[in-house]
Design a protein around this motif. Structure first.
Motif, PDB file in Angstrom:
ATOM      1  N   ARG A   1      -5.197  13.132   1.021  1.00 47.15           N
ATOM      2  CA  ARG A   1      -5.458  12.202  -0.084  1.00 47.15           C
ATOM      3  C   ARG A   1      -4.629  12.566  -1.303  1.00 47.15           C
ATOM      4  O   ARG A   1      -4.290  13.735  -1.531  1.00 47.15           O
ATOM      5  CB  ARG A   1      -6.939  12.176  -0.428  1.00 47.15           C
TER       6      ARG A   1
ATOM      7  N   ASP B   1      -7.763   8.429   2.936  1.00 44.17           N
ATOM      8  CA  ASP B   1      -8.906   7.587   2.601  1.00 44.17           C
ATOM      9  C   ASP B   1     -10.218   8.169   3.104  1.00 44.17           C
ATOM     10  O   ASP B   1     -11.302   7.696   2.743  1.00 44.17           O
ATOM     11  CB  ASP B   1      -8.709   6.168   3.145  1.00 44.17           C
ATOM     12  N   GLN B   2     -10.130   9.213   3.951  1.00 47.78           N
ATOM     13  CA  GLN B   2     -11.336   9.889   4.425  1.00 47.78           C
ATOM     14  C   GLN B   2     -11.679  11.101   3.559  1.00 47.78           C
ATOM     15  O   GLN B   2     -12.663  11.798   3.824  1.00 47.78           O
ATOM     16  CB  GLN B   2     -11.142  10.337   5.876  1.00 47.78           C
TER      17      GLN B   2
ATOM     18  N   LEU C   1       0.835  -1.193   0.000  1.00 48.08           N
ATOM     19  CA  LEU C   1       0.000   0.000   0.000  1.00 48.08           C
ATOM     20  C   LEU C   1       0.875   1.250   0.000  1.00 48.08           C
ATOM     21  O   LEU C   1       2.027   1.233   0.459  1.00 48.08           O
ATOM     22  CB  LEU C   1      -0.914   0.018   1.229  1.00 48.08           C
TER      23      LEU C   1
ATOM     24  N   ASN D   1      -2.670   9.391   8.523  1.00 45.14           N
ATOM     25  CA  ASN D   1      -3.021   9.435   7.107  1.00 45.14           C
ATOM     26  C   ASN D   1      -4.540   9.413   6.993  1.00 45.14           C
ATOM     27  O   ASN D   1      -5.177   8.399   7.268  1.00 45.14           O
ATOM     28  CB  ASN D   1      -2.413   8.235   6.373  1.00 45.14           C
TER      29      ASN D   1
END
Length: 400
Positions: free
Chosen positions: A349, A327-328, A231, A324
């Motif tokens: 992001r 992803d939101q 990732l 991090n």
């Protein structure tokens, strides 16, 4: 002989509840071995021993809530015999009366005036002593049912119900039951309030092009099963560790008025919990591990965090935190430093942005990396150089 005390498992912890002992008197233990499970405001944590020894006596019983720094058990050092136990027993009992509410590592025996001789000799856990004082129970009248005749919380409660009370004492303070999520939010709020109150934050951010990192990652994942794919978060963590090697003033702790630099990058990874709340346990030695190993360890850390199965070293060791929220959907993160750490790195992001490349305006994927740092340890100039190093590391992903 040495004392095993309840460690601080984060700046937001001042007490914990012993859930279970994993050892018994007479057991040989090794450094790093899990010896107890303690419930904090955030999770049940496997507590490790910090040196080899033989368990001599367990002083706290499961179910007791005790302050950080409380002596949980005493252990004999390798090769230490029974003769040493007798010599040190009196001093050990005196220490137990003073540890409640003390910081980790503080062991100041009470003065003779502070603790009567008969109660100083009595074997009683700090939590039981505190409860007895709150209930107005005369300690000298108690009979212990714990290991070696130690007075337990149950003994105190039984004595209170039987009417063994001091003539002059206040009514007991009742600890209200608070749900886990509320307790966690309070603990986080306390730690963040302390951070903003004590740490002179400064903030910087850098927009980093990510096209090269994305291309390299896609090639590295070709032919891999989904469960073994890397990732982007792992590349970012490794890049942070590489930048820390060049700017060590971002990696460590500010304690007792001075900065303690740490060579290894034990990065606290901010992980959201399904029931709400946040924990940032350590991913150890990030700079020295290959990406495949880090990916495996990161996946395992996230899984165990959400299952409530963390080790005490993972809670107490983070030297810097990385959060991090890409992803939101957020573009940038301006975080609050988690004391006693001195820096926090945030990633938003990855999104298409206008970019000038070789004189041509193009759309390139980029991410905003932010730095919150402690002005007592570093300044904006060094912080800017750190972010520049982070940017350059992410332009050469094949070297991470």
């Amino acid at each position: 002989m040495f004392d095993f005390t309840l460690p601080s498992l984060g700046a937001d912890m001042d007490e914990g509840k012993l859930i279970e002992w994993k050892v018994k008197p007479g057991d040989m233990v090794r450094k790093g071995q899990v010896v107890a499970i303690v419930d904090t405001s955030k999770a049940a944590v496997d507590v490790e021993i910090w040196q080899d020894g033989v368990v001599h006596e367990l002083l706290i019983e499961p179910g007791e809530r005790i302050p950080v720094g409380t002596v949980l058990a005493t252990l004999l050092e390798p090769g230490e015999g029974a003769a040493s136990k007798g010599v040190r027993a009196g001093a050990k009992e005196a220490r137990h009366a003073a540890v409640a509410g003390a910081a980790v590592g503080e062991r100041r025996p009470p003065s003779a005036a502070a603790v009567p001789a008969e109660t100083a000799r009595l074997r009683i856990s700090p939590a039981a002593r505190k409860r007895a004082e709150a209930l107005g129970v005369a300690i000298v009248q108690l009979t212990g049912s714990g290991p070696g005749g130690a007075v337990t919380l149950a003994d105190v409660e039984a004595a209170a119900q039987a009417g063994v009370r001091k003539a002059v004492e206040a009514a007991p303070a009742v600890r209200p039951e608070v749900d886990k999520n509320t307790e966690m939010r309070r603990a986080i709020a306390a730690a963040m309030s302390r951070s903003k109150r004590e740490i002179p934050h400064y903030y910087l951010y850098e927009t980093i092009p990510m096209a090269r990192a994305q291309r390299w990652l896609a090639q590295a994942n070709e032919g891999r099963p989904i469960t073994e794919r890397l990732l982007m978060a792992v590349l970012q963590l490794k890049a942070v560790a590489a930048a820390l090697a060049q700017y060590p003033e971002m990696n460590g702790f500010f304690r007792d008025g001075r900065f303690e630099s740490v060579q290894a990058a034990h990065i606290g990874v901010a992980i959201s919990l399904r029931q709400g709340g946040l924990i940032a346990p350590a991913l150890h030695d990030v700079g020295s591990k290959p990406l495949d190993q880090l990916m495996h360890e990161l996946a395992d850390l996230v899984k165990r965090t959400r299952a409530g199965s963390l080790r005490s070293s993972e809670m107490s060791d983070p030297t810097i935190t990385v959060t991090n929220l890409g992803d939101q959907g957020v573009e940038a993160v301006m975080g609050v430093i988690y004391p006693p750490q001195v820096a926090l790195v945030g990633f938003g992001r990855i999104m298409e942005r206008p970019w000038v490349e070789d004189g041509t305006l193009v759309a390139l994927p980029a991410v905003v990396a932010s730095l919150a740092a402690d002005h007592r340890v570093s300044d904006g100039h060094r912080g800017a150089l750190f972010l520049a190093e982070l940017r350059e590391r992410l332009q050469r992903p094949e070297e991470l």
